[in-house]
Scaffold this motif. Structure first.
Motif, short mmCIF file in Angstrom:
data_model
loop_
_atom_site.label_atom_id
_atom_site.label_comp_id
_atom_site.label_asym_id
_atom_site.label_seq_id
_atom_site.Cartn_x
_atom_site.Cartn_y
_atom_site.Cartn_z
N TYR A 104 0.83 -1.21 0.00
CA TYR A 104 0.00 0.00 0.00
C TYR A 104 0.86 1.26 0.00
N ALA A 105 1.95 1.23 0.76
CA ALA A 105 2.84 2.39 0.79
C ALA A 105 3.48 2.62 -0.57
N ALA A 111 1.94 7.44 -6.31
CA ALA A 111 1.00 8.49 -6.70
C ALA A 111 1.59 9.87 -6.43
N GLY A 112 2.30 10.00 -5.30
CA GLY A 112 2.96 11.27 -5.01
C GLY A 112 4.07 11.58 -5.98
N ILE A 113 4.84 10.55 -6.37
CA ILE A 113 5.92 10.74 -7.33
C ILE A 113 5.37 11.20 -8.68
N PRO A 142 9.03 16.15 -2.04
CA PRO A 142 7.72 16.71 -2.38
C PRO A 142 6.64 15.64 -2.48
N ALA A 143 6.99 14.45 -2.99
CA ALA A 143 6.00 13.37 -3.10
C ALA A 143 5.53 12.93 -1.71
N ALA A 144 6.48 12.74 -0.79
CA ALA A 144 6.12 12.33 0.56
C ALA A 144 5.28 13.38 1.25
N ALA A 146 3.23 15.45 -0.19
CA ALA A 146 1.90 15.47 -0.79
C ALA A 146 1.02 14.32 -0.30
N VAL A 147 1.62 13.16 -0.08
CA VAL A 147 0.81 11.98 0.26
C VAL A 147 0.90 11.62 1.74
N TYR A 148 1.57 12.45 2.54
CA TYR A 148 1.76 12.09 3.94
C TYR A 148 0.44 11.86 4.69
N PRO A 149 -0.60 12.66 4.47
CA PRO A 149 -1.88 12.36 5.16
C PRO A 149 -2.41 10.97 4.84
N SER A 150 -2.35 10.57 3.57
CA SER A 150 -2.79 9.23 3.20
C SER A 150 -1.88 8.17 3.78
N LEU A 151 -0.60 8.44 3.79
CA LEU A 151 0.36 7.47 4.32
C LEU A 151 0.18 7.30 5.83
N SER A 152 -0.02 8.39 6.54
CA SER A 152 -0.21 8.28 7.99
C SER A 152 -1.53 7.58 8.31
N ALA A 153 -2.56 7.78 7.48
CA ALA A 153 -3.82 7.05 7.67
C ALA A 153 -3.60 5.55 7.50
#
Length: 221
Positions: A104-105, A111-113, A142-144, A146-153
């Motif tokens: 999943y990660a 997607a962020g990349i 920048p990718a991390a 952008a997607v950090y909220p989804s990743l932390s979820a």
């Protein structure tokens, strides 16, 4: 027929609940660290690696995302010993959870990349930056962000996902709860206490991940 709630027999085993909570935190922490590492490697390999590397990573992602975590857990614990890799319950739980999160990660980070503007990468190339520095500083950061909220979820889901590893006798919080039910015969009270513990744990983890995000991405793109 009404039955009064009796939490005394449950609270008398706080030491067991504490050990279960500590094991849950340990399993979640290790699997999040390893899973995030798998995700970074997978996302970079699939986005920037050669085709012969991208295809196996894609197959891994699709296989893991389209099969139940419990089946993956059973496969690691019961099937790997047939290949000569015998793991303890806790080690098997960490391996299975890490592999699961890694898939999943990988997709979240990929997607962020893909959201990083191509012009930004071309500008970095024109400045003579090495491929490593471009991937690390111009793409991954920048990718991390952008997607950090989804990743932390997804990390939060990972914490709750540890609740199934009791199926292979790993002594985490839910497994301890099931044992307490058999000892005390107070199932309602036990699961109320466990639900409260999980709620507090998840809220604390949410605050922790939010703080980590602010610390890591406090600079502007």
């Amino acid at each position: 027929m009404q039955t009064a709630l009796q939490f005394g027999p449950v609270l008398a085993h706080l030491d067991l609940l504490q050990r279960g909570l500590e094991k849950t935190i340990e399993l979640a922490t290790l699997s999040i660290l390893f899973g995030a590492a798998f995700g970074i490697l997978g996302a970079v390999g699939r986005s920037f690696g050669p085709r012969f590397l991208s295809w196996p990573i894609g197959a891994y992602v699709e296989l893991i995302r389209n099969t139940p975590l419990l089946i993956q857990l059973y496969f690691v614990f019961f099937s790997l010993p047939l290949l000569g890799f015998k793991l303890s319950s806790n080690a098997a739980a960490v391996v299975a959870l890490s592999i699961h999160l890694g898939a999943y990660a990988t997709e979240i980070l990929r997607a962020g990349i893909e959201a990083v503007p191509e012009g930004q990468i071309e500008a970095a190339k024109s400045l003579g930056l090495s491929r490593y520095r471009i991937i690390r500083h111009v793409v991954l950061v920048p990718a991390a962000r952008a997607v950090y909220p989804s990743l932390s979820a997804q990390f939060i889901l990972q914490i709750m996902g540890t609740s199934i590893v009791g199926a292979i006798a790993a002594e985490e919080l839910t497994a301890v709860a099931n044992n307490l039910v058999m000892q005390t015969f107070r199932s309602f009270e036990v699961y109320i206490v466990i639900a409260v513990v999980y709620f507090v744990l998840v809220q604390a983890a949410s605050l922790l991940f939010a703080g980590i995000g602010k610390l890591m991405f406090r600079w502007k793109a």
